[in-house]
Structures are given as structure tokens and as C-alpha cells.
Enzyme design. Structure first.
Site, short mmCIF file in Angstrom:
data_model
loop_
_atom_site.label_atom_id
_atom_site.label_comp_id
_atom_site.label_asym_id
_atom_site.label_seq_id
_atom_site.Cartn_x
_atom_site.Cartn_y
_atom_site.Cartn_z
N CYS A 173 34.69 -0.99 37.02
CA CYS A 173 34.29 -2.39 37.23
C CYS A 173 34.05 -3.12 35.93
CB CYS A 173 33.05 -2.45 38.12
SG CYS A 173 31.70 -1.42 37.51
N GLU B 90 26.16 -4.35 42.89
CA GLU B 90 26.99 -4.31 41.68
C GLU B 90 28.42 -4.45 42.17
OE1 GLU B 90 29.73 -3.01 39.37
OE2 GLU B 90 28.71 -1.07 39.50
#
Length: 523
Positions: free
Chosen positions: A328, A294
Site C-alpha cells: 500500500c 488503513e
């Protein structure tokens, strides 16, 4: 206002919690630790500094300091693990795997549930540790702990739902069996921005599948991982199943390489920058290990003329300023259609001035804490200065906060163009740059003009447009008229260079399972 977004999202529509297990802290006279600039009641039993390997707390010859990013005060020192400690942790996990994979799914489920219970019972203490080491406001930290614990709860249930299959082949005397088995030892490398939740999202799935893990937490925030180890141990997680090896920046490269190349490791899960992810992928390629990544995001936030502007502003606040923009999936590029551009910018600026209060995360009323370190502040400053030099207008903010240190003012920029650093790079800070656009196709093209694709958001009241744009955005997750999209029940992950695989949801456990086909003949 902003501090409540995370907590509100994770608490909404949750059933009453099951009666928890035994409280870790003593009812009276429990030992506390304090530091200059922070609270005087950090729980000493949870604030561990040694590595945790094979069910034991192990000191190392070297240590490194951990600092509160808000006050700059030293929280303490933590074991600085190197190559020998990393290999020992992998060996401990490997030795534990043979027995852990064989215990019943009911028992694995029960142990994960006990771990969850202890997290809930100690949620306030765990939240204080997050605020102390990451700087995020205490209410946001409390929200993260609930989110983190819910992953253990979710995967305690998913452990009992790993199903195989029976296939009737073209030959009448044969049957095909499909088995799902744990991959083995998993190396878990986690970031500093969600120091608890990014661990349980990975570890919960791994342990539920029957894997064992070695966790390398970020050097800025190791205490949360070690606190989780204390609770895992108390919950009865067997020795070697959950191991934690903190290390300093100077040793991160060598430790990371061990965790990616050791032949006893079968799986790697990493959350962090795209640049670091590529390095780890290179290491993993030599032995063809299973990998989940990720990585970075550059999330677009599109507001079309048909949108409800007030709702869009509320969504922008939630998406942009949670954890001071250090997430993020936070919106990095705001694209607003010409017809409502001025109204959106005006209301966005008003909401920022009214709702955002910069300060120490432990102070009542703080909604935005510090950035994680000076390097992060310098990057934000660089992006703002670059935008201004190229013609952007500072609507509000635009400079370091008067508090000094790692604090930066919530910033809104208008008259932004596509060549500015705040549009081409992930800022990871409290800066909202707004680009004006005319047509839907233009907005989608700008949104997709990136080599990453983690999350994207847009606001519209046009049903046909909603379907078109949701399908056209090149991202792994889309928020439609919603600024907060993360949920334990839903798959989290990106496309392009934002990563590989999915975490959370019913799909998360598959990242730690191998599919085996068995041909059963002679029937």
C-alpha cells in the site's frame, strides 16, 4: 538486491535477541507437509486448517482451497467460516474480555513477549508459509516475520506504559482523574500482502490494551494467521483472547458484516482497499463503533534536480518492487524534474535489469515473485496497455513474464501523462510510470491531485525545499531521501481516503483504549 531491502531495514541497529522460548518443532522426526511446486518441509504443526475459537481448533462443514500463486499448486483446504462461526468467535472473545482486561499489565506484557519469543524461534518455518501462500521471495518473507514479531515485542513493552492523568480543577475541593480502559472486543480484518505483520501490528496493540480479538484473514493467505494462533496458544494467551475465522470469498461479505455489526464488538480495524473500507464504515456507523482503517495508496515519488540520482534510484527500487509492487505504500507515480529525468530513467532501467530476477519465491536468487492471482495480473496488464495506447513508452518490461501464470515483468514506463490509469489508479504491481515535470509547485500539485494520501517520497539536497515539500504533501507518511519508511516505532497511517487512525508506535495502542474522566469531589 531487492529481496534484501525489507530484511535489511528491519534488522538494522537491532539489539541481540533475548534467549527465546521453547521451539515449537520437535528436535527430530517432526511431521512435514509438501506440495507440488513447493518445498517438502512446511511444518505440519504450524500449517493448520481449522478455525481457532475459544482456544480450540474447530472444523467447519465447508472448506475452501488455498493455492500457491507461484506454481498454482494447492496448499491445502481451510475452514470456510460463515455467520454462525463468526458470531461464536465474537461471543468467545466477549466472554474472555472480562478476565483478560483485569489481569495485570505485567502479565499481559509477559504473554506477548512469550508469543514474540516463539515467533523468533520459529521464524524460518513461518517465513516458508508466507512464501507458499503469498508467493513473495523467501528473504522478503523472512523480513516480514521479523517485522511482525517486533510488533509483539514493541507492544509487550507499551502495555506497561498506558498512563492516566490527574487534573487540578478550578474548584479546590475537586480533582479530575483520567483513566484509560480497553474498548472491548476488536474485529481485525487483514490483507494478503503482509499476512503476518498486518495481524501483529493490530493484535499486539489490542491485546496490550486489554482487548480481545477476532481475526478474519484474507482468503488468499489464511495460513499465517492460523500459524500465529498455534504460537499464541503455546505462549499461554488465554482461550478466547485471540480467535481466527478464515472464510472464502463467497462468505467474506457476510462474515465481514457480522464483525462490523455484532453488538458485542466495540472496535473494528481493517487494512485493505478504500472501496471495501467504505462498506465496513457504513456497517459500523449504525452502532457507532470505534474504527481504524488503513486503506489504498497512490504514493508519489518525486525526484528534484538537486537530488543524488544514484540514491534516488536505490530508493525507487526499494519503494517500488518490494513484494512485486503489491504494497500500500509502494511508489505508484514517479515524478522526475526535467534536468535529471533522462539520467534517472536510464539508471533506473539499468538497476531493474541488473537486480530484479523473476521466479518462484523459494528459488535462490529470486527477487520478484508472482502477483497474488490472475485478477491482479489482468489489472497490471490493463494499466500498461492503457498507458501505451495513450502514448507512453515501455523502457523495459511491459508484458507477462515468460514463466506464465501470475508472473509479470518488472516494467518501466516513460512519457507518461496524468490521464493514464497507472497514474489515476493504484496499480498494485511491478510497474513504475515516470512523469516529467518542470517546477516544484507542479510536482506538488500532481502529487496532491488524489483523493488518497497514505505515503509520499521525494529526493532533494535543498534544505529549504525539503521542509516545504514535506509539509505540503498531503499524506500521512513522508520519506525524504528514503524509500523504506515503515518501522514499528513510528506511526503508520494516512489522510484523505487512505484511512483513519494510526498503527504501530506509541500511538497505536491508543486506538484500543477509551479515555474516561472521573470527577473526585469532597476533598
Amino acid at each position: 538486491m531487492a529481496t534484501c531491502f525489507l530484511l535489511r531495514n528491519f534488522c538494522a541497529a537491532r539489539p541481540a535477541l533475548r534467549p527465546p522460548g521453547r521451539l515449537l518443532r520437535e528436535p527430530a522426526g517432526a511431521q512435514r507437509r509438501s506440495y507440488v511446486g513447493g518445498p517438502a518441509d512446511l511444518h505440519a504443526d504450524l500449517l493448520r486448517g481449522d478455525s481457532f475459537v475459544g482456544g480450540r481448533w474447530l472444523p467447519t462443514p465447508a472448506t475452501f482451497p488455498v493455492y500457491d500463486p507461484a506454481s498454482g499448486a494447492k496448499l491445502g483446504t481451510v475452514a470456510d467460516c460463515g455467520v454462525p462461526e463468526a458470531r461464536a468467535a465474537v461471543r468467545a472473545a466477549y466472554d474472555a474480555f472480562s478476565s483478560w482486561k483485569e489481569i495485570s499489565v505485567k502479565e499481559r506484557s509477559s504473554l506477548l513477549r512469550k508469543w514474540y519469543d516463539l515467533m523468533i524461534q520459529n521464524k524460518d518455518e513461518l517465513a516458508k508459509i508466507i512464501t507458499a501462500e503469498s508467493g513473495k521471495p523467501l528473504k522478503e518473507a523472512q523480513g516480514e516475520i521479523l517485522y511482525s514479531a517486533f510488533f509483539l515485542e514493541w507492544f509487550s513493552e507499551e502495555a506497561r506504559r498506558v498512563y492516566g492523568d490527574i487534573i487540578y480543577t478550578s474548584a479546590k475541593d475537586k480533582r479530575g482523574l483520567v483513566l484509560k480502559q480497553p474498548v472491548g472486543v476488536a474485529s481485525i480484518i487483514t490483507p494478503w500482502n503482509f499476512p503476518s505483520a498486518m495481524i501483529t501490528r493490530k493484535v499486539g496493540a489490542a491485546l496490550a490494551a486489554g482487548c480481545t480479538v477476532v481475526v478474519k484473514p484474507a482468503e488468499d493467505t489464511p495460513y499465517s494467521a492460523l500459524a500465529l494462533a498455534q504460537l499464541a496458544n503455546q505462549a499461554g494467551i488465554p482461550p478466547g483472547v485471540y480467535n481466527v475465522i478464515p472464510c472464502s470469498r463467497t462468505k467474506a461479505k457476510e462474515v465481514g458484516e457480522v464483525l462490523c455489526t455484532d453488538p458485542l464488538v466495540s472496535k473494528i480495524s481493517f487494512t485493505g482497499s478504500t472501496a471495501t473500507g467504505k462498506i465496513l464504515l457504513h456497517h459500523a456507523a449504525n452502532s457507532v463503533k470505534r474504527v481504524s482503517m488503513e486503506l489504498g495508496g497512490l504514493a508519489p515519488f518525486i525526484v528534484f534536480d538537486s537530488a543524488n540520482v544514484d540514491q534516488a534510484v536505490a530508493g525507487a527500487m526499494a519503494s517500488k518492487f518490494r513484494n512485486a509492487g503489491q504494497t500500500c505504500v509502494c511508489s505508484n507515480r514517479f515524478l522526475v524534474q526535467r534536468g535529471i529525468h533522462d539520467s534517472f530513467v536510464t539508471k533506473f532501467a539499468e538497476a531493474m535489469k541488473k537486480s530484479l530476477r523473476v521466479g518462484n519465491g523459494f528459488e535462490e536468487g529470486t527477487t520478484q515473485g508472482p502477483l497474488i492471482n490472475e485478477k491482479a495480473v489482468e489489472k497490471v496488464e490493463k494499466h500498461v496497455n492503457d498507458a501505451v495506447a495513450k502514448g507512453a513508452t515501455v523502457v523495459t518490461g511491459g508484458k507477462r513474464h515468460q514463466s506464465g501464470g501470475n508472473f509479470f515483468e518488472p516494467t518501466l514506463l516513460s512519457n507518461v501523462t496524468r490521464d493514464m490509469l497507472c497514474i489515476t489508479e493504484e496499480t498494485f504491481g511491478p510497474v513504475a510510470p515516470v512523469i516529467k515535470f518542470d517546477k516544484e509547485e507542479e510536482a506538488v500539485a500532481i502529487a496532491n491531485a488524489a483523493d488518497v494520501g497514505l505515503a509520499g517520497y521525494f529526493y532533494s539536497q535543498d534544505p529549504a525545499q525539503i521542509w516545504r515539500v514535506a509539509e505540503q504533501l498531503e499524506v500521512g507518511m513522508v520519506g525524504v531521501n528514503e524509500g523504506l519508511i515503515s518501522s514499528v516505532e513510528c506511526p503508520f497511517g494516512g489522510v484523505k481516503q487512505s484511512g483513519l487512525g494510526r498503527e504501530g508506535s506509541k500511538y497505536g495502542i491508543d486506538e484500543y483504549l477509551e479515555v474516561k474522566y472521573v470527577c473526585y469531589g469532597g476533598l
